[in-house]
Design an enzyme around this catalytic site. Structure first.
Site, PDB file in Angstrom:
ATOM      1  CD  GLU A   1      -3.899   3.905   6.856  1.00  0.00           C
ATOM      2  OE1 GLU A   1      -4.993   3.913   7.598  1.00  0.00           O
ATOM      3  OE2 GLU A   1      -2.902   3.040   7.148  1.00  0.00           O
TER       4      GLU A   1
ATOM      5  CG  ASP B   1      -0.560  -0.536   2.478  1.00  0.00           C
ATOM      6  OD1 ASP B   1       0.734  -0.905   2.526  1.00  0.00           O
ATOM      7  OD2 ASP B   1      -1.222  -0.782   3.253  1.00  0.00           O
TER       8      ASP B   1
END
Length: 377
Positions: A128, A69
């Site tokens: 997120e 990520d």
């Protein structure tokens, strides 16, 4: 790729944190590194602010996926680094700068040391929020370059460097954001009887929400409801017409998530009646649980324990949320914790993970992926 190169890459990435689907500098930086590799060995495709990189196998029978990520968090950095964030109010406070660097180290290894099978790297945006894993996996690129197995890691500040921790089955919880807006009737503070005060309604609702886990969730299951932010009103002598609650829900089972939401909706209806107001609920981003495929995870733990000098530990389930759960819901795979030995935890403004952990992860994953490439489908 030399260790000093990886350290410099990590520090460069740490300086440019960007939130979900706004990782333009991050994408450009990653591409500048990836395009230095021989073009005949890799294929590159961009997706929104993310990147797919296929390292071609010499005689591929399967594709092994590795996900990293790439987004940061809206946190103002308070570390002692000389290479602090250059974006005020934003920070890599969840370790995604390490995640990306590790992926580049693994990618570099397989470009320089070809193996039989393809290795697909997914540099994924918006972990997120609002969530990039599910749409990235459902993209046309991913449908063409579909991995047969997929892996990922997450740094763990609590664990020392050299520690790998995971478990078969449930690792991370189901998660959902929670936003509740209340609208009543404002007015002068001296005449409360002519108003419907949303500060009072919000306070009452927060207390009621805390009864759900205690009285509506199986005691042998686990759930968390946290209201982390309340806003309401304008000035001290006006009764608030509006209030907003912002929070998160986390459960260890899908059934408990459904039950918790049912109870939230029932309690909110009660507040509407009791306080003569209107309410709306938005669950925002929802993440599927990370459920590690049991055979693969056990194999990975046994392989790492037997073929490296690192400490392999059995993890416990965590209420942490991770949208990698969508990937392992569709593709067999697993995630593991990587020890980084920081005094401050995830999402903290002073998080300072040990950079030595980068080399631990690169070593573990290059060995394991090479081992998997020698197996039959």
């Amino acid at each position: 790729m030399y260790k000093e190169n990886l350290i410099q890459i990590r520090r460069d990435l740490h300086r440019i944190p960007e939130i979900g689907f706004q990782e333009y500098k991050t994408q450009a930086y990653l591409l500048s590194i990836i395009k230095q590799f021989p073009a005949e060995r890799i294929d590159i495709q961009t997706w929104k602010t993310g990147i797919f990189v296929l390292v071609k196998g010499t005689n591929p029978r399967k594709t092994i996926g590795y996900r990293a990520d790439i987004d940061g968090l809206p946190i103002n950095e308070e570390t002692e680094y000389e290479f602090q964030s250059e974006h005020p109010g934003f920070m890599h406070a969840c370790g995604h700068d390490l995640h990306m660097t590790i992926a580049l180290g693994i990618l570099s290894h397989f470009v320089e040391n070809p193996i039989t099978d393809n290795v697909l790297f997914l540099f994924q945006p918006a972990e997120e929020g609002p969530g990039g894993a599910e749409p990235m996996l459902n993209s046309e690129i991913a449908k063409t370059w579909r991995p047969d197995i997929i892996t990922a890691l997450h740094i763990s500040p609590e664990l020392p460097v050299g520690t790998i921790s995971t478990k078969p089955g449930l690792l991370f919880a189901n998660t959902s954001e929670l936003f509740i807006d209340l609208k009543g009737k404002g007015g002068h503070a001296a005449f409360p009887h002519t108003t419907n005060d949303m500060v009072v309604a919000a306070c009452s609702l927060v207390n009621q929400l805390q009864t759900i886990v205690a009285r509506n969730v199986d005691p042998l299951d686990s759930a968390v409801i946290t209201v982390g932010k309340i806003t309401g009103g304008t000035v001290q002598n006006i009764i608030a017409e509006n209030a907003r609650l912002e929070g998160t829900i986390r459960t260890l089972s899908i059934q408990s998530m459904e039950r918790v939401k049912e109870r939230i909706e029932a309690l909110v209806k009660g507040v509407e009646i009791g306080y003569s107001c209107k309410a709306t609920i938005d669950y925002g981003a929802m993440y599927h649980q990370v459920f590690n495929e049991e055979t693969l995870t056990t194999e990975f733990m046994e392989f790492t324990a037997g073929n490296t000098d690192y400490n392999v530990q059995l993890a416990k389930e965590a209420m942490t949320g991770e949208d990698f759960g969508y990937m392992v819901d569709q593709i067999p795979g697993f995630m593991f914790w990587l020890g980084v030995d920081s005094s401050f935890g995830l999402h903290h403004a002073k998080l300072m993970p040990a950079e030595e952990a980068i080399f631990v992860a690169v070593d573990v994953m290059t060995k394991y992926i090479s081992y998997k490439a020698n197996q039959q489908i």
